[in-house]
Write a protein that holds these residues in place. Structure first.
Motif, PDB file in Angstrom:
ATOM      1  N   SER A 109      -1.429   5.456  26.557  1.00  0.00           N
ATOM      2  CA  SER A 109      -1.943   5.081  27.885  1.00  0.00           C
ATOM      3  C   SER A 109      -1.258   5.884  28.998  1.00  0.00           C
ATOM      4  O   SER A 109      -1.650   5.806  30.157  1.00  0.00           O
ATOM      5  CB  SER A 109      -1.798   3.575  28.137  1.00  0.00           C
ATOM      6  N   ALA A 110      -0.245   6.687  28.620  1.00  0.00           N
ATOM      7  CA  ALA A 110       0.369   7.605  29.586  1.00  0.00           C
ATOM      8  C   ALA A 110      -0.489   8.864  29.769  1.00  0.00           C
ATOM      9  O   ALA A 110      -0.269   9.635  30.702  1.00  0.00           O
ATOM     10  CB  ALA A 110       1.766   8.007  29.115  1.00  0.00           C
ATOM     11  N   HIS A 122       3.024  -4.747  24.230  1.00  0.00           N
ATOM     12  CA  HIS A 122       2.322  -3.678  24.952  1.00  0.00           C
ATOM     13  C   HIS A 122       1.270  -4.274  25.889  1.00  0.00           C
ATOM     14  O   HIS A 122       1.075  -3.779  26.999  1.00  0.00           O
ATOM     15  CB  HIS A 122       1.650  -2.715  23.971  1.00  0.00           C
ATOM     16  N   GLY A 131      -2.542  -0.340  27.093  1.00  0.00           N
ATOM     17  CA  GLY A 131      -1.111  -0.339  26.806  1.00  0.00           C
ATOM     18  C   GLY A 131      -0.816   0.531  25.605  1.00  0.00           C
ATOM     19  O   GLY A 131      -1.721   0.906  24.851  1.00  0.00           O
ATOM     20  N   CYS A 171       4.687   2.146  29.331  1.00  0.00           N
ATOM     21  CA  CYS A 171       3.639   2.576  28.391  1.00  0.00           C
ATOM     22  C   CYS A 171       4.237   2.870  27.023  1.00  0.00           C
ATOM     23  O   CYS A 171       3.779   2.364  26.006  1.00  0.00           O
ATOM     24  CB  CYS A 171       2.930   3.826  28.912  1.00  0.00           C
TER      25      CYS A 171
END
Length: 347
Positions: free
Chosen positions: A279-280, A118, A275, A307
């Motif tokens: 994180s979206a 990530h 990450g 992500c």
């Protein structure tokens, strides 16, 4: 080695997404993911069902990744796979498949730590004009993990803080469940939050020493708040859904940002990379962009497709390990609990 095309076939199966990718010299040629819809009716991932679905999906997903990349399997230089952390049954499917295929093709096998991947997803080419420079701070935020990591080099990382109980993704999903939203609820909380007032309702922030996190108390306070308000007004959730979601999201983002600010103050490092699936979240992205503007931080956010759990991030770690000749052997086994620091120990 610089002039040679290195093709990495990567496999990710840590939770409920079966993913395969092909990378050539850090560029993604294909990144195919099969999601499992079956868990929606149970309101969360059922490990036994996840591993069965991986068994059904892995061959077609790998086949599709090779087809999309337009390469023959004989061209593959090595196979990278997620060793852990994750659900043991799910990991076993990916690990066993990777070992068998590497053996059949007589090519090297590369184990990858899911959380390192990530972080290192930022080094996949073609995402941003710039990549993070060492040292930088990484915050990994997902359904199973919440960590602040000092990244000194590709394979030299130190965990500065982590969650003591629930992960941030779990806090989003459990809050959504309390509100009667379907699984996975995190993206729905984000969607409603955009239309609501983030200061409509106040939730307590946990007092946790250092750079560690705790979300279980927040989850409980949200539950009690909803129970109390719906007792007074049965339509409370329906009438206030946007404001409730905005207030929950605002509180969670504040908790994350407070720890990041503390980490920056303690380390003096102003390069921040995030990450993991959370994180979206649009609110977190916005908060980071604001900090970049107001605090002089340099922030790095992966492309949306990198992500959530995906094999391309496994492939970039595979590429970096391939260049170092850092291979594993066929006796390797899946590890449900597998920290970043364990992953840095020599094989």
């Amino acid at each position: 080695m610089e002039n040679k095309s290195i093709y990495i076939l990567a496999i990710e199966s840590s939770c409920d997404d079966t993913s395969a990718a092909v990378l050539c010299n850090k560029k993604v040629l294909s990144n195919v993911t099969a999601t499992q819809k079956i868990h929606e009716e149970y309101g969360g991932v059922v490990p036994e069902l996840a591993s069965r679905a991986h068994q059904q999906n892995i061959v077609p997903v790998v086949h599709q990744a090779l087809n999309k990349a337009n390469i023959d399997k004989k061209l593959i230089s090595a196979i990278a796979f997620t060793r852990g952390p994750g659900l043991m049954g799910s990991l076993l499917v990916g690990t066993s498949f990777a070992k068998s295929l590497a053996l059949g093709l007589d090519i090297p096998l590369i184990e990858v730590n899911h959380m390192q991947a990530h972080i290192l997803a930022h080094f996949i080419e073609g995402q941003n004009d710039e990549m993070p420079e060492f040292p930088f701070l990484a915050m990994t935020i997902s359904g199973g993990h919440t960590q602040v990591v000092l990244v000194k080099d590709f394979f030299d990382m130190e965990i500065l803080g982590e969650t003591l109980d629930d992960a941030v993704g779990e806090a989003f999903d459990k809050s959504a469940k309390i509100l009667g939203l379907p699984y996975p609820g995190g993206p729905l909380v984000d969607k409603y939050a955009r239309e609501g007032n983030p200061k409509a309702f106040t939730f307590p922030k946990p007092k946790v020493v250092g750079l560690n996190f705790s979300f279980s108390g927040l989850k409980t306070s949200i539950l009690y708040f909803i129970q109390k308000e719906t007792a007074k007004n049965p339509n409370f959730i329906k009438e206030n859904i946007a404001d409730i979601c905005a207030s929950i999201q605002f509180t969670i983002i504040n908790i994350l940002m407070d720890k990041l600010k503390k980490a920056v103050k303690e380390t003096g490092i102003k390069q921040i990379a995030i990450g993991g699936g959370v994180s979206a979240n649009s609110g977190i992205r916005e908060a980071l962009k604001m900090a970049e503007k107001n605090k002089g931080w340099k922030t790095f956010i992966p492309k949306f497709e990198y992500c959530t759990d995906n094999a391309a991030m496994i492939g970039i770690v595979g590429q970096l390990k391939y260049e170092k000749g850092n291979f594993t052997n066929s006796s390797v086994s899946a590890k449900a609990r597998y920290t970043i620091t364990q992953a840095e120990q020599p094989i």
